[in-house]
Structure formats: C-alpha cells, structure tokens
Design an enzyme around this catalytic site. Sequence first.
Site: not given
Lengths: 137, 451
Positions: B287, B291, B199, B289
């Site tokens: 990413e 929540r 990466e 999340n």
Amino acid sequence: MTEDVIAVRARALAGALAEAGFARLRVRDGETEIEVRRASHSAPVRPSCAVPAEPAPRPTVERMADVISSDVVGIVRLARPAIVEGQELDEDRELAFVETLGIRNPVRSRGTGHVIAVFVTEGQPVEYGQALFAIER
Amino acid sequence: MFKKVLIANRGEIALRINRACHELGIATVAIFSDADRASLHVRHADEAFCVGPGPATRSYLNIPNIISAALISGCDAIHPGYGFLAENARFAEIAADHGLTFIGPTPAVINAMGDKATAKRLMQEAGVPTTPGSGIVASVDEARTVAEQIGFPVLLKATAGGGGKGMREVHAPAELPTAYATAQAEAEASFKDGRLYVEKLMVNPRHIEVQVLADEHGGVVHLGERDCSVQKPSHQKLIEEAPAAELDPGLRARLHHIATTATRAVRYTNAGTLEFLVSGSDVYFMEMNTRIQVEHPVTELIYGVDLVKEQIRIAAGESLGFTQDDLHPHGHAIEVRVNAEDPENNFAPAAGTLTTVVFPGGPGIRVDTHVYGGSIVPPFYDSMLAKIVAVGRTRESAILRMERALGETRIEGVKTTVDFCRELLGDERFRAGGVGVGWLPSLLARRAQPV
C-alpha cells in the site's frame, strides 16, 4: 471519564472559579458533573521579608452556580438584548450562540436562575469547554 | 511561505511539526483535547485551542471544531501529522473549501490510495508488481484452479474483510474445501458478504518501504528504504531501521525505481511511503501511505533531510531544492518505539501518571517525545510515548548506541517496551539482519510455551 481526566478538567474550571470570586462552582455537561470548591481556610503564610501587601481577598460567597460552557470552537454572538450580570431568568432561554463555520450553536440557560457572571464578550473566539455564563439556581 | 499553521494532531508528531514550523519562521496553533491540556505539544505552540473532550471522535477527529480553530486564529495551512485525519480526503477538501492549504497530497490521490482495490489497480497499470491473486472466486473448484496457478500456500480472503475475519491460510489442496467453507461462513456472519478471493501467501516476508518526496512541478525523488519487519503480532511496527540490512543491491535499486515510477504515475505530491513485501528476490506492492510516517526520523538521520519541512515547502508550492543526485545516505539509523504497554501481557496498553521520565542523550541519539515526569498518559489514544533513534556509521554501531541509550532510559509509572526492545536488540537473529515479519511473533510464541 477517568479520575485523571476529571482532574485536568477541574483545574481548568478553577480559573473560572477564582475569576468569579465564588466559594464553589458546579459544572454539568451531560456526561459528568464536576464541583470545584475554594479552600475555606486560605490564609496564606506571610513571608518575613518585605513584600508588597497583597490586595484584600475578594469576599467569597457560598453559592451554587452552574457554569455554562461552550461545546464548540467558534465566535460568541450574544443574544439581543445581551444578557447581563445580575439578570433574573424566569424561563429557559437562549443566552448566546457560538458560530462555527457558519453554523449557529445555541447556548441556552437550561432553566431559570440568576445570572451571576458573563465571562465572554460579543465576537470573542472561544474554545471547547470555555466558561461562558454562570447561573445561580 | 505560510505565516501560521494549525497542527491537527497530538503527541510527539504535533511537537515534531511545531519544531519544523518554528525553524521555518512559521507561527503555530495547537489543538488539544481535555485530556491533553498539560501536554508538551500545547505548551510549545504559539496558540492553542481545546477542540473537545478526551475521546478522539469528539476532539482530534472533530472536523468543524478543528477548521474553526484554524480560521479564528488566522491560519493559512493545516498539517495533519499521521493517524487521526491525516488520510481523510474529506478533511483535506473541507480545509481547501475554507481557504486552508492541506499539507499533504490532493484529496483525489488520498482517496485513490485509501481504497485498496483502486490502489492495487493503479499500481498494476503503472507496472508495479502486486501480490498475485484472483478476482472473486465463485466456488471451491475455481479457488483450487487459481491456487494451483499461483502455487500453494495461498490466502483465502473475504473481499469485505478486515481484522483477519474471513481469512484462511491454505498450505495444501486438501485443506481447501474446509478452509473455503469456514472462511465463507465467517465472512457471511461478519460482513453479510461471503465473497472470497485468493491471494499468494508469502511466508515470513520482510516489510520494506520506500520514502518519496514529490513537488507540484514534477520533481520526484526517493530517500531510500526503511525496514520495518520487527512487528508485533498485531502487525504494529516496533523497531525500524534505514537502510534495510542484508538487502541485495540490485533488489534495493529495483525498489527505489518502482517507488519513483509509481509516484509519478499517480501524480503524487508531497511526502509519501510505498510499502512492499519482499520475499527472496520477489517484491510486491502492499500500500501507499499518503502522510508522514512515525518512523520518518531514521530516513532523516541518514539523508540529512528534514522531511516535515519539505512537506511544508512542497505544500507552499516550492520546488524540491535537490535532485536524486544530491541525495546520498550516510551510516545506519535505528528507531525504537517506546510504548506505554506491557510486553509480558500481549502488549496491553497502559494509562496513568508517569512518575519518573529520563530520556537518553549523547552522540547520535535523537528522542522525539511529548511526555515528561508527572505527565498523564490518557486512555484514549495510541500508546506511543516516545521514539528513540540512534545513528551510527554502521548498523552494528547504531545498535550498540541504541543499547546504550535504552540503558539510560528510565520511565516509571506505566509499563513500557524499553527493556523488551533492548532484549530484542541483543537477539542473534536480529543482529544478523534481515528478519521477516514472522520473526517477533514466533519468538513471542516460543517464549509463551511452558518450559
């Protein structure tokens, strides 16, 4: 368990102790054993102003009792016939179960003894750690 | 609207949810462990159930006891907060099976975003830029070919990896053979899976995230970005702010656009956050999340939107009461995490009794906390004691206000991050704005060197 956590747990047990009118209670839950005792000289200092007379303290009994508490959150289903205060248990037996999401979690007497307190009634919701029965060994 | 909500969490976020529910006229049920019996979140709820002993696996992660408490008390919904069961799709499914609304996205979306490879693929399909890299590479030669394509420096990562194991930074082609061999051996030893991928390594990127809200009727809005680049060497956030300072307006607009596009593409519902790494004019999705986040108050203070209430309204099936055009940020907000940990000793967590607790107040200060003088900090959980948030017309005024607020704060009994964070706020580089995630770790490394 840290001492702080034990202190928190012991405070909760003190309620059960007062309710049952015992001198001391010992609780085992597999990992820990906690004993709470009532202070032996608990004569309160009376304030001088007029207050209603306190009821006479319940006689305390110097006995050792195991408090059996709930491991789960659920609804109490007492054994049939129901266990009553004063009953002698001459064998290890199921006292009740606590129903959690349709699963029956048995509550056993963990040996023989004399039932000195039943803290719950049929169908009562209970939380984790709530006292269910006290058994004198 | 719901009548009664079970709050499946502890600490300041449980209290935060309790406040939102009460303001909406919803009754609340708290859960707690033996170690949290005296916590404020228990005291402020309408009802409370002890669900287990101190260790979280037996209490705050005890799904049967938590669902049972919700059913016994007659709740119609569960708010999971953050951490614990907040991103556990199985918990959301079990709640639904028992007729309880999970206040969050659907289990399918939680699952998809929780699996890093799936999330990356879905985001790529939605046209979201992700970190350039390869699939599994079979040999050093293949790794070299990929690295030359994307350009050094690169990161060799174990596909089964985690916690930095099986990960190597490679800055030049000559380092590759050794790095490959050691990463592979480490991955093999740690995970019984030595497969590696390559990466692009970003040097000191900024961590910028975008808050989104999406209802069940197709309404999607963003509430701007937060900069969470001030992170401990463990990558835990310490100071967050909104909006991000020194961010090119074009780049900001691009981030917002990517976030809402991706939210629609994965059919997301409820509150969510898309985290990005930003380096120069490059933006890479990290990413999503699924929540409410710890740092949500900085967004609330500049947008005037109560994100937790919005979560509840969305879960109850209501439409967003506003469109993107109704949302305009005002001023600048900054949050400092007050943790029970020792900044002089690698942020080692501390437990014990708080002998003195005095929080700041006055104009523009918000404190979210569950602790008070005499309360016990148990050893079992996250070490965060409080969030202090300051809002001002400008970044500089918010920082000055925060410095004033931290000066008023007194917490004794355990070591905390208060004075350390106050020091950071005075740092010239921080004051200039736009530091990267490498700023705090390198500052700590410089301090650790003997004079």
